[in-house]
Motif scaffolding. Structure first.
Motif, PDB file in Angstrom:
ATOM      1  N   PRO A 171       0.812  -1.231   0.000  1.00  0.00           N
ATOM      2  CA  PRO A 171       0.000   0.000   0.000  1.00  0.00           C
ATOM      3  C   PRO A 171       0.839   1.271   0.000  1.00  0.00           C
ATOM      4  N   PHE A 172       2.093   1.195  -0.480  1.00  0.00           N
ATOM      5  CA  PHE A 172       2.989   2.347  -0.422  1.00  0.00           C
ATOM      6  C   PHE A 172       3.268   2.910  -1.813  1.00  0.00           C
ATOM      7  N   SER A 173       3.634   4.191  -1.842  1.00  0.00           N
ATOM      8  CA  SER A 173       4.096   4.813  -3.075  1.00  0.00           C
ATOM      9  C   SER A 173       5.109   5.892  -2.731  1.00  0.00           C
ATOM     10  N   TYR A 174       6.016   6.139  -3.687  1.00  0.00           N
ATOM     11  CA  TYR A 174       7.088   7.109  -3.494  1.00  0.00           C
ATOM     12  C   TYR A 174       7.178   7.975  -4.746  1.00  0.00           C
ATOM     13  N   SER A 175       7.492   9.254  -4.578  1.00  0.00           N
ATOM     14  CA  SER A 175       7.482  10.156  -5.724  1.00  0.00           C
ATOM     15  C   SER A 175       8.585  11.202  -5.616  1.00  0.00           C
ATOM     16  N   LEU A 176       9.068  11.611  -6.777  1.00  0.00           N
ATOM     17  CA  LEU A 176      10.042  12.700  -6.883  1.00  0.00           C
ATOM     18  C   LEU A 176       9.696  13.510  -8.119  1.00  0.00           C
ATOM     19  N   GLU A 177       9.682  14.820  -7.954  1.00  0.00           N
ATOM     20  CA  GLU A 177       9.392  15.716  -9.068  1.00  0.00           C
ATOM     21  C   GLU A 177      10.336  16.903  -9.008  1.00  0.00           C
ATOM     22  N   VAL A 178      10.951  17.260 -10.131  1.00  0.00           N
ATOM     23  CA  VAL A 178      11.882  18.387 -10.200  1.00  0.00           C
ATOM     24  C   VAL A 178      11.453  19.294 -11.350  1.00  0.00           C
ATOM     25  N   ARG A 179      11.385  20.614 -11.076  1.00  0.00           N
ATOM     26  CA  ARG A 179      10.917  21.562 -12.081  1.00  0.00           C
ATOM     27  C   ARG A 179      11.777  22.833 -12.070  1.00  0.00           C
ATOM     28  N   GLN A 180      11.962  23.400 -13.234  1.00  0.00           N
ATOM     29  CA  GLN A 180      12.695  24.667 -13.403  1.00  0.00           C
ATOM     30  C   GLN A 180      11.721  25.728 -13.904  1.00  0.00           C
ATOM     31  N   ALA A 181      11.664  26.857 -13.206  1.00  0.00           N
ATOM     32  CA  ALA A 181      10.767  27.935 -13.620  1.00  0.00           C
ATOM     33  C   ALA A 181      11.353  28.721 -14.773  1.00  0.00           C
ATOM     34  N   VAL A 182      10.488  29.120 -15.699  1.00  0.00           N
ATOM     35  CA  VAL A 182      10.863  29.989 -16.809  1.00  0.00           C
ATOM     36  C   VAL A 182      10.215  31.341 -16.537  1.00  0.00           C
ATOM     37  N   GLY A 183      10.977  32.259 -15.926  1.00  0.00           N
ATOM     38  CA  GLY A 183      10.416  33.512 -15.460  1.00  0.00           C
ATOM     39  C   GLY A 183       9.964  33.373 -14.022  1.00  0.00           C
ATOM     40  N   GLY A 184       9.235  34.349 -13.522  1.00  0.00           N
ATOM     41  CA  GLY A 184       8.741  34.282 -12.153  1.00  0.00           C
ATOM     42  C   GLY A 184       9.871  34.185 -11.151  1.00  0.00           C
ATOM     43  N   HIS A 185       9.835  33.165 -10.315  1.00  0.00           N
ATOM     44  CA  HIS A 185      10.901  33.006  -9.314  1.00  0.00           C
ATOM     45  C   HIS A 185      12.213  32.528  -9.928  1.00  0.00           C
ATOM     46  N   LYS A 186      12.180  31.951 -11.135  1.00  0.00           N
ATOM     47  CA  LYS A 186      13.360  31.545 -11.915  1.00  0.00           C
ATOM     48  C   LYS A 186      14.176  30.440 -11.251  1.00  0.00           C
ATOM     49  N   GLY A 187      13.640  29.811 -10.241  1.00  0.00           N
ATOM     50  CA  GLY A 187      14.406  28.814  -9.510  1.00  0.00           C
ATOM     51  C   GLY A 187      14.049  27.390  -9.866  1.00  0.00           C
ATOM     52  N   VAL A 188      14.702  26.453  -9.176  1.00  0.00           N
ATOM     53  CA  VAL A 188      14.451  25.023  -9.312  1.00  0.00           C
ATOM     54  C   VAL A 188      13.755  24.541  -8.045  1.00  0.00           C
TER      55      VAL A 188
END
Length: 307
Positions: A171-188
């Motif tokens: 009954p378990f799940s694991y997740s990872l998500e990585v995103r780079q902003a284009v404009g706005g805060h401009k961060g990862v």
């Protein structure tokens, strides 16, 4: 009544990233409920970053396209780190195609390049809705505008492009998500989480419950956009200057309880607690005008149909 469809969800907590609690409250949940009256059914792959999907009308029917329409009422901080709380009513619409493509305003647009043996991975694009200095928010229905952001300026809306990977085994799940902003805060921004799902039937009514921890990390560009204070902001706000580094933005735990109302309509209750990390907590914005501990509670109603 028993249901043979799969319950899938990601809490609406992430869906309200325009507040912006985007970095601190992502939860991804997987659920696989099999019909007792018809015996075991083939397991279906979980969706990425979708909202709660109610059972489809007509057991056993398969549809290439699925559309879910929902409404959430949330009680939550005015912004990430705020001590002022507000009530929001948020619409939510999501489209899926064959457990491969998914799209929604707050859940993002993504594609499952890998989808099998418990694994899912692929590209994803989301919107960071930024933050308004005057706390403008069309979804607020109760609670006063916060004045804590006065003099700090706006953080512009921006697309975030990246990818996700998830692994689940009942009954378990694991997740990872990585995103780079284009404009706005401009961060990862990187979100990582783990979840546990169970099912019970008090008074003969099916109830799905999910609980799990999650943490968010971000680059210095992100932390400075939301928690840093430069010379101009210091002069305008009266807060001391502060430069944030990359690191832990927040960590916490959330829970979601879902029960079917009809074959197509489902009701969900949610709650979340988050604690801001040191880069956020050390900001004069949080120390003087905010709060490190963040709470959220809400109610969701979702209707789904296929075509």
């Amino acid at each position: 009544m028993k249901y043979s469809n799969i319950f899938k969800t990601v809490s609406t907590l992430k869906a309200v990233n325009f507040i912006p609690l985007a970095a601190s409250i992502t939860l991804t949940f997987f659920a696989n409920v099999k019909a007792q009256e018809t015996g075991p059914q083939p397991q279906q792959p979980a969706e990425q970053q979708g909202e709660f999907v109610a059972p489809m009308p007509g057991a056993g029917m398969e549809h290439d396209w699925k559309l879910s329409v929902g409404l959430a009422t949330l009680y939550m901080p005015a912004f990430n780190g705020s001590k002022d709380y507000q009530a929001m009513v948020i619409p939510d619409i999501k489209v899926e195609y064959q457990d491969v493509f998914f799209a929604s305003l707050f859940g993002g647009v993504g594609y499952n390049v890998i989808n099998g043996d418990g694994w899912r991975a692929g590209p994803i694009a989301k919107l960071d809705f930024g933050r308004q200095e005057d706390d403008s928010n069309p979804f607020r229905v109760a609670g006063k505008k916060t004045r804590a952001l006065k003099g700090l300026g706006d953080v512009s809306i921006a697309p975030e492009l990246g990818g996700f990977v998830e692994y689940s085994f009942d009954p378990f799940s694991y997740s990872l998500e990585v995103r780079q902003a284009v404009g706005g805060h401009k961060g990862v921004v990187a979100d990582i989480g783990a979840q546990y799902m169970g099912m019970t039937a008090p008074f003969g009514q099916q109830v799905i419950y999910m609980i799990g921890p999650q943490a968010t990390f971000a680059s210095a560009k992100y932390t400075n956009a939301y928690f840093g204070i430069d010379a101009k902001q210091s002069a305008g706000s009266g807060l001391a200057r502060y430069k944030a580094d990359a690191g832990l933005v927040s960590y916490g735990v959330g829970a979601f309880v879902i029960t079917p109302v009809t074959d197509a309509l489902s009701l969900g209750l949610m709650a979340r607690y988050d604690r801001l990390g040191p880069e956020a907590t050390d900001s004069p914005l949080i120390r003087q005008r905010g709060r490190r501990n963040q709470f959220m509670a809400g109610l969701r109603l979702i209707y789904e149909f296929g075509f």
